[in-house]
Design a protein around this motif. Structure first.
Motif, short mmCIF file in Angstrom:
data_model
loop_
_atom_site.label_atom_id
_atom_site.label_comp_id
_atom_site.label_asym_id
_atom_site.label_seq_id
_atom_site.Cartn_x
_atom_site.Cartn_y
_atom_site.Cartn_z
N ASP A 93 0.80 -1.07 -0.19
CA ASP A 93 -0.01 -0.04 -0.21
C ASP A 93 0.87 1.15 -0.08
OD1 ASP A 93 -1.54 2.28 0.76
OD2 ASP A 93 -2.84 1.04 1.83
N PRO A 94 0.72 2.10 -1.16
CA PRO A 94 1.59 3.22 -0.85
C PRO A 94 1.37 4.26 0.11
CG PRO A 94 -0.28 3.50 -2.54
CD PRO A 94 -0.19 2.08 -2.19
N GLU A 95 0.33 4.17 1.04
CA GLU A 95 0.26 4.88 2.20
C GLU A 95 1.25 4.51 3.42
OE1 GLU A 95 -2.02 7.89 2.54
OE2 GLU A 95 -2.27 7.33 0.62
N ARG A 96 1.80 3.38 3.13
CA ARG A 96 2.74 2.90 4.26
C ARG A 96 4.15 3.59 4.01
NH1 ARG A 96 1.79 -3.10 6.37
NH2 ARG A 96 -0.57 -3.25 6.03
N GLY A 97 4.91 3.87 5.03
CA GLY A 97 6.07 4.25 4.91
C GLY A 97 7.17 3.20 5.32
N TYR A 98 7.21 3.05 6.76
CA TYR A 98 8.23 1.78 7.10
C TYR A 98 7.52 0.62 6.96
CZ TYR A 98 10.91 -1.07 10.08
OH TYR A 98 11.48 -2.27 10.72
N HIS A 99 6.36 0.38 7.42
CA HIS A 99 5.73 -0.97 7.69
C HIS A 99 5.27 -1.44 6.11
CE1 HIS A 99 5.86 0.64 11.66
NE2 HIS A 99 5.88 -0.66 11.95
N ASP A 100 6.34 -1.77 5.42
CA ASP A 100 5.84 -2.22 3.91
C ASP A 100 6.32 -3.41 3.65
OD1 ASP A 100 8.62 -1.52 3.84
OD2 ASP A 100 8.51 0.12 2.42
N THR A 101 6.75 -3.77 2.24
CA THR A 101 7.30 -4.92 1.99
C THR A 101 8.60 -5.15 2.25
OG1 THR A 101 5.56 -4.78 0.16
CG2 THR A 101 7.39 -6.62 -0.12
N SER A 130 13.01 7.92 9.00
CA SER A 130 12.13 8.70 8.12
C SER A 130 10.80 8.17 7.70
CB SER A 130 13.08 9.30 6.85
OG SER A 130 12.55 9.81 5.87
N ASP A 131 11.20 6.80 7.46
CA ASP A 131 9.82 6.00 6.79
C ASP A 131 8.79 5.99 7.97
OD1 ASP A 131 11.10 5.66 4.56
OD2 ASP A 131 11.76 3.73 5.01
N VAL A 132 9.03 5.94 9.10
CA VAL A 132 8.03 5.93 10.19
C VAL A 132 7.44 7.55 10.27
CG1 VAL A 132 7.76 5.93 12.77
CG2 VAL A 132 9.12 4.15 11.68
N ARG A 133 8.33 8.38 10.12
CA ARG A 133 7.77 9.84 10.02
C ARG A 133 6.51 9.90 9.03
NH1 ARG A 133 4.74 13.34 10.99
NH2 ARG A 133 5.12 15.57 11.44
N ALA A 134 6.88 9.37 7.65
CA ALA A 134 6.01 9.36 6.47
C ALA A 134 4.85 8.85 6.99
CB ALA A 134 6.58 8.77 5.39
N GLU A 135 4.72 7.80 7.58
CA GLU A 135 3.63 7.15 8.01
C GLU A 135 2.49 7.88 8.99
OE1 GLU A 135 4.32 2.36 7.53
OE2 GLU A 135 4.61 3.31 9.74
N TYR A 136 3.07 8.83 9.52
CA TYR A 136 2.25 9.89 10.21
C TYR A 136 2.50 11.33 9.76
CZ TYR A 136 2.17 5.89 13.49
OH TYR A 136 1.82 4.66 14.27
N ALA A 137 2.46 11.31 8.62
CA ALA A 137 2.52 12.66 7.91
C ALA A 137 1.30 13.41 8.15
CB ALA A 137 2.62 12.39 6.30
N HIS A 138 0.28 12.98 8.56
CA HIS A 138 -0.78 13.75 9.01
C HIS A 138 -0.68 14.62 10.50
CE1 HIS A 138 -1.41 9.71 10.89
NE2 HIS A 138 -2.21 10.25 11.76
N LEU A 139 0.30 13.83 11.01
CA LEU A 139 0.49 14.69 12.53
C LEU A 139 1.53 15.77 12.40
CD1 LEU A 139 0.92 11.56 14.79
CD2 LEU A 139 -1.09 13.14 14.45
N ASP A 140 1.52 17.09 13.16
CA ASP A 140 2.28 18.06 13.06
C ASP A 140 3.73 17.39 13.69
OD1 ASP A 140 2.45 18.94 16.01
OD2 ASP A 140 0.47 19.07 15.63
N ASP A 141 4.91 18.27 13.51
CA ASP A 141 6.03 17.57 14.09
C ASP A 141 6.14 17.42 15.50
OD1 ASP A 141 7.16 17.46 11.41
OD2 ASP A 141 8.08 19.40 11.68
#
Length: 197
Positions: free
Chosen positions: A27-35, A143-154
């Protein structure tokens, strides 16, 4: 050593289930928890097996496949992943294996297996092994974990991330097999300390 080209399915059949899981991890919405994460976890399971760590290979490998089958940032993702395994595996493996896979998937919510839980120790260690990665891979992971939570502010993300990492390093040890404890513990704690700093 780079991970293998792709995750290895541990059954001779059940290919439709495998393909559904691969689609979920892709799923392209995933950052770290991917293939890539799935492939790395399975590679670490193989590493522990090659080192002679005793565990039941089939349920642990299936649990690795299912442990992040659902990943959307919600708190019950592990439970929904376990439910997926509970629904998908009957008929492919015997009932005892289904029960063990479901138990192991649920365990990945806390990564706190009991001392004598060989299967739980291996899966937990394989899942958390990323914490001991070389600096470049660890930075990509963060960085990939951060991408999964892009909806959250820093600020919100940093506060939540600090809670997760502080809980992890508060454990007496991050890793439970003697192999992982010896080879991954110090590097993992150094990486986490640097990130928290």
């Amino acid at each position: 050593m780079p991970p293998p080209a792709g995750p290895s399915w541990p059954l001779d059949d059940g290919l439709a289930v495998r393909d559904e899981l691969l689609a979920a991890y892709a799923d392209p919405e995933r950052g770290y928890h991917d293939t890539t994460h799935l492939t790395e976890v399975l590679a670490r399971v193989d590493e522990l097996a090659a080192a002679g760590v005793p565990f039941e290979h089939l349920p642990v490998r299936l649990a690795a496949w299912f442990h992040d089958a659902v990943y959307d940032g919600e708190r019950d993702a592990e439970e929904r992943s376990a439910a997926w395994a509970e629904h998908a595996l009957p008929g492919l493996v015997d009932d005892a294996v289904v029960v063990e896979v479901v138990r192991l998937v649920r365990l990945t919510e806390s990564h706190r297996p009991e001392e004598g839980d060989a299967n739980g120790c291996v899966l937990s260690d394989a899942d958390l092994g990323i914490l001991a990665a070389p600096a470049e891979r660890y930075a990509a992971y963060v960085s990939d974990v951060r991408a999964e939570y892009a909806h959250l502010d820093d600020e919100t993300f940093a506060a939540g991330r600090r809670v997760v990492l502080t809980d992890l390093v508060g454990k007496p040890r991050l890793f439970h097999t003697s192999y992982a404890l010896e080879r991954w513990e110090d590097a993992a704690r150094a990486n986490v300390a640097a990130e928290l700093g």
